[in-house]
Scaffold this active site. Sequence first.
Site, PDB file in Angstrom:
ATOM      1  N   GLU A  97      18.687 -18.756  -0.158  1.00 51.58           N
ATOM      2  CA  GLU A  97      18.998 -17.849  -1.569  1.00 51.58           C
ATOM      3  C   GLU A  97      20.286 -18.023  -1.735  1.00 51.58           C
ATOM      4  O   GLU A  97      20.987 -18.407  -0.746  1.00 51.58           O
ATOM      5  CB  GLU A  97      18.364 -16.461  -1.225  1.00 51.58           C
ATOM      6  CG  GLU A  97      16.652 -16.670  -1.321  1.00 51.58           C
ATOM      7  CD  GLU A  97      16.038 -15.124  -0.966  1.00 51.58           C
ATOM      8  OE1 GLU A  97      16.700 -14.378  -0.416  1.00 51.58           O
ATOM      9  OE2 GLU A  97      14.945 -15.048  -1.266  1.00 51.58           O
ATOM     10  N   ARG A 123      24.512 -12.032  -5.965  1.00 55.87           N
ATOM     11  CA  ARG A 123      23.688 -10.956  -6.851  1.00 55.87           C
ATOM     12  C   ARG A 123      24.434 -10.494  -7.886  1.00 55.87           C
ATOM     13  O   ARG A 123      24.365 -10.403  -8.893  1.00 55.87           O
ATOM     14  CB  ARG A 123      22.649 -10.103  -6.383  1.00 55.87           C
ATOM     15  CG  ARG A 123      21.542 -10.765  -5.828  1.00 55.87           C
ATOM     16  CD  ARG A 123      20.278  -9.652  -5.219  1.00 55.87           C
ATOM     17  NE  ARG A 123      19.431 -10.781  -4.631  1.00 55.87           N
ATOM     18  CZ  ARG A 123      18.501 -10.194  -3.851  1.00 55.87           C
ATOM     19  NH1 ARG A 123      18.557  -8.656  -3.385  1.00 55.87           N
ATOM     20  NH2 ARG A 123      17.534 -10.826  -3.323  1.00 55.87           N
ATOM     21  N   HIS A 149      17.540  -2.648  -7.984  1.00 53.34           N
ATOM     22  CA  HIS A 149      16.570  -3.271  -7.082  1.00 53.34           C
ATOM     23  C   HIS A 149      16.990  -2.590  -5.588  1.00 53.34           C
ATOM     24  O   HIS A 149      15.837  -2.759  -4.958  1.00 53.34           O
ATOM     25  CB  HIS A 149      17.231  -4.817  -6.961  1.00 53.34           C
ATOM     26  CG  HIS A 149      16.294  -5.737  -6.138  1.00 53.34           C
ATOM     27  ND1 HIS A 149      15.057  -5.785  -6.340  1.00 53.34           N
ATOM     28  CD2 HIS A 149      16.649  -6.508  -5.057  1.00 53.34           C
ATOM     29  CE1 HIS A 149      14.369  -6.575  -5.481  1.00 53.34           C
ATOM     30  NE2 HIS A 149      15.522  -6.925  -4.559  1.00 53.34           N
ATOM     31  N   ARG A 188      24.530  -6.268  -0.459  1.00 54.87           N
ATOM     32  CA  ARG A 188      23.531  -6.862   0.509  1.00 54.87           C
ATOM     33  C   ARG A 188      23.456  -8.173   0.195  1.00 54.87           C
ATOM     34  O   ARG A 188      23.219  -8.690  -1.124  1.00 54.87           O
ATOM     35  CB  ARG A 188      22.177  -5.931  -0.025  1.00 54.87           C
ATOM     36  CG  ARG A 188      21.149  -6.768   1.151  1.00 54.87           C
ATOM     37  CD  ARG A 188      19.616  -6.013   0.847  1.00 54.87           C
ATOM     38  NE  ARG A 188      19.204  -6.526  -0.566  1.00 54.87           N
ATOM     39  CZ  ARG A 188      18.017  -6.906  -0.933  1.00 54.87           C
ATOM     40  NH1 ARG A 188      17.072  -7.153   0.405  1.00 54.87           N
ATOM     41  NH2 ARG A 188      17.854  -7.313  -2.060  1.00 54.87           N
TER      42      ARG A 188
HETATM   43  C1  FAD Z   1      10.344  -6.204  -6.008  1.00 56.15           C
HETATM   44  C2  FAD Z   1      11.049  -6.330  -4.502  1.00 56.15           C
HETATM   45  C3  FAD Z   1      11.216  -7.543  -3.850  1.00 56.15           C
HETATM   46  C4  FAD Z   1      12.307  -7.585  -2.840  1.00 56.15           C
HETATM   47  N1  FAD Z   1      12.457  -8.629  -2.302  1.00 56.15           N
HETATM   48  C5  FAD Z   1      12.884  -8.837  -0.951  1.00 56.15           C
HETATM   49  C6  FAD Z   1      13.013 -10.023  -0.157  1.00 56.15           C
HETATM   50  O1  FAD Z   1      12.519 -10.668  -0.539  1.00 56.15           O
HETATM   51  N2  FAD Z   1      13.605  -9.621   1.025  1.00 56.15           N
HETATM   52  C7  FAD Z   1      14.195  -8.740   1.566  1.00 56.15           C
HETATM   53  O2  FAD Z   1      14.648  -8.575   2.789  1.00 56.15           O
HETATM   54  N3  FAD Z   1      14.241  -7.389   1.026  1.00 56.15           N
HETATM   55  C8  FAD Z   1      13.545  -7.548  -0.487  1.00 56.15           C
HETATM   56  N4  FAD Z   1      13.305  -6.330  -1.189  1.00 56.15           N
HETATM   57  C9  FAD Z   1      13.843  -5.090  -0.408  1.00 56.15           C
HETATM   58  C10 FAD Z   1      12.723  -4.637   0.508  1.00 56.15           C
HETATM   59  O3  FAD Z   1      11.680  -4.931   0.238  1.00 56.15           O
HETATM   60  C11 FAD Z   1      13.047  -3.169   0.945  1.00 56.15           C
HETATM   61  O4  FAD Z   1      14.309  -2.863   1.265  1.00 56.15           O
HETATM   62  C12 FAD Z   1      12.218  -2.927   2.278  1.00 56.15           C
HETATM   63  O5  FAD Z   1      11.018  -3.166   2.176  1.00 56.15           O
HETATM   64  C13 FAD Z   1      12.398  -1.544   2.369  1.00 56.15           C
HETATM   65  O6  FAD Z   1      11.600  -1.159   3.427  1.00 56.15           O
HETATM   66  P1  FAD Z   1      11.381   0.551   4.044  1.00 56.15           P
HETATM   67  O7  FAD Z   1      10.252   0.607   4.966  1.00 56.15           O
HETATM   68  O8  FAD Z   1      12.850   0.994   3.983  1.00 56.15           O
HETATM   69  O9  FAD Z   1      10.960   1.205   2.650  1.00 56.15           O
HETATM   70  P2  FAD Z   1       9.512   1.154   1.557  1.00 56.15           P
HETATM   71  O10 FAD Z   1       8.841  -0.290   2.021  1.00 56.15           O
HETATM   72  O11 FAD Z   1       9.901   1.486   0.334  1.00 56.15           O
HETATM   73  O12 FAD Z   1       8.625   2.096   2.231  1.00 56.15           O
HETATM   74  C14 FAD Z   1       8.884   3.426   1.989  1.00 56.15           C
HETATM   75  C15 FAD Z   1       7.540   4.532   2.191  1.00 56.15           C
HETATM   76  O13 FAD Z   1       7.850   5.801   2.264  1.00 56.15           O
HETATM   77  C16 FAD Z   1       6.895   6.317   1.461  1.00 56.15           C
HETATM   78  N5  FAD Z   1       7.583   7.472   0.869  1.00 56.15           N
HETATM   79  C17 FAD Z   1       8.510   7.728   0.055  1.00 56.15           C
HETATM   80  N6  FAD Z   1       8.742   8.773  -0.274  1.00 56.15           N
HETATM   81  C18 FAD Z   1       8.054   9.938   0.467  1.00 56.15           C
HETATM   82  C19 FAD Z   1       7.708  11.086   0.666  1.00 56.15           C
HETATM   83  N7  FAD Z   1       8.427  12.023  -0.056  1.00 56.15           N
HETATM   84  N8  FAD Z   1       6.718  11.564   1.459  1.00 56.15           N
HETATM   85  C20 FAD Z   1       5.917  10.481   2.188  1.00 56.15           C
HETATM   86  N9  FAD Z   1       6.250   9.256   1.968  1.00 56.15           N
HETATM   87  C21 FAD Z   1       7.107   8.822   1.164  1.00 56.15           C
HETATM   88  C22 FAD Z   1       6.511   5.518   0.388  1.00 56.15           C
HETATM   89  O14 FAD Z   1       5.477   5.834  -0.174  1.00 56.15           O
HETATM   90  C23 FAD Z   1       6.504   4.220   1.314  1.00 56.15           C
HETATM   91  O15 FAD Z   1       5.455   4.207   1.966  1.00 56.15           O
HETATM   92  C24 FAD Z   1      12.411  -6.312  -2.480  1.00 56.15           C
HETATM   93  C25 FAD Z   1      12.275  -5.080  -2.919  1.00 56.15           C
HETATM   94  C26 FAD Z   1      11.602  -4.980  -4.209  1.00 56.15           C
HETATM   95  C27 FAD Z   1      11.130  -3.777  -4.934  1.00 56.15           C
END
Ligand code: FAD
Length: 539
Positions: free
Chosen positions: A114, A290, A351, A386
Amino acid sequence: MIETDVLILGSGSAGLFFALEVAARTKLRITIVTKKERYESNTNYAQGGIASVLNATDSLDSHIQDTIVAGAGLCNLGAVETLVNEGPDRIRDLMKLGAKFTREKSGKLHLGKEGGHSANRIIHSHDLTGKEVERALLHAISKHKNIKILEDHFAIELLTDHQRLDHKKKVHHKPRCYGAYVLNERSEKVEIISANVAVMLATGGCGQVYLHTTNPMIATGDGIAMAYRAGAKIANMEFIQFHPTALYGEVAKSFLISEAVRGAGGILKNLDGDRFMKRYDRERLELAPRDIVARAIDAELKKHGHPYVLLDISHLRPSKVKKEFPNIYSHCKELGIDITKEAIPVVPAAHYSCGGVVTDLNGKTNIDSLYACGEVAMTGVHGANRLASNSLLESLVFSKRAAEDLATSSKATSKHRQIRLQEWDESGTENAEEWVVIEHDWREIQHLMWDYVGIVRSTYRLKRAKLRLDLIVKEIESYYRKTRVTMPLLELRNMAMTAQLVVRSALLRKESRGLHYTTDYPKTNPKLATKNTIIHKND
Ligand SMILES: Cc1cc2nc3c(=O)[nH]c(=O)nc-3n(C[C@H](O)[C@H](O)[C@H](O)COP(=O)(O)OP(=O)(O)OC[C@H]3O[C@@H](n4cnc5c(N)ncnc54)[C@H](O)[C@@H]3O)c2cc1C
């Protein structure tokens, strides 16, 4: 009141992996609250993969170097080294938990490439990596008796010393977190969930504050806003990463066209057929980081007045395209675009948030018993930008470290002594009648952020945004105080506050660096090289 030992807010990769790692080390009762279905998260939509050094021809130093170059001088070296050095073991942990990644015919892991990476090091599950990670983690969690998941539970506010009834008797100088007020969306009641040992904030990012975003609806910045209100330090919110290539179109809803498409040989052209990247980054072309690609597309759109640019992989073998990008192929096909024959119309979209709640390398915040991990946190790994596919890795590496820290400290310290917390008080509130107010404010924030706080900024536009947001925040606060809480109102309140933090941080940074580009200070100021923009309510 619900009582637990460890309360986790969020069920993405950070929250789920943390739960598993705590359960592996302790007998503590763990409760995960999540505002929608358990799998609904940014994690579930991640396509490209996870960056990690798993090939003898690659090196940890090279991954560290690539991360630091992308971070434009603001990365914390210790955090980057931790991320990269511990990364390969976390990938092995995922595989042990049952995550299946794409392999070559020989059985070796297929490693993609990437933008910004100088080697093939992206572990992936075709173009549905996040879904596979989320599936594997949820499956592993289902086998643990000590972990409970509460779906449709919305965390409203962190409980700290302010909500203690024996406030005057408190012994801690440092504020401490005791749990959260949570809206049970099924019963429509607000409950106290008290955590005897610790709270983990794993609520993800805030893409929804922008009109165009690749993030699902859950990404409304709830954790950032909650933590800020509770007195946590928030940093670097000006560094919002815009993905250069989201599918253009009303129905497309900014569906992500992964970086891996450019990695596989995708070519960007404007509508006049010009391969414009040669004018913005002659060497790396489409594989430039990016921010450079997003700004190049933004400049082309503004220069020509075109609504989108084109990303073309129709020169690749159709069988390769379908095999490597089955999800993108079928999604575009449903919308009438055959990507093996024609170019894909794309635009940039918000993003990823590089900033967030400040933590140390064990996920600890400045509030006692409050950890933060994943996209909501600012560990120092990403600096001002990032590197692609470093975020899933960050959520795994630092949530494991937080679990280790919690397991050690919960053995060393006794649980919180029984404390009395204020019940949620909804006296004097009424049911929301003016739904149009919520909808209007939601749209206004998204448009305002897109137009004034987007890829290219100026002090004039940022100040305009600040004036309007200050007013919107005030109005929402007053509406919130007299209205019975609902999820849309709570999300709107958090979005407004998060948007305000982005603008305040952007105004503080008097230079252009990484993802923050302003026409008033177009150059990077070397004197600001190590300066994070930290905002703290109590300052
Ligand atoms: C389309 C897309 C493609 C991506 N591709 C990549 C990739 O290829 N590689 C990579 O490294 N990263 C990628 N990313 C970024 C990566 O997916 C995220 O940064 C990472 O998954 C974040 O994980 P997390 O557990 O911190 O948050 P999330 O996976 O967003 O989880 C957050 C959780 O908190 C919950 N939540 C939020 N607010 C509340 C609240 N007030 N009360 C209760 N629950 C709540 C949500 O419902 C969810 O369950 C991508 C992101 C997107 C959107």
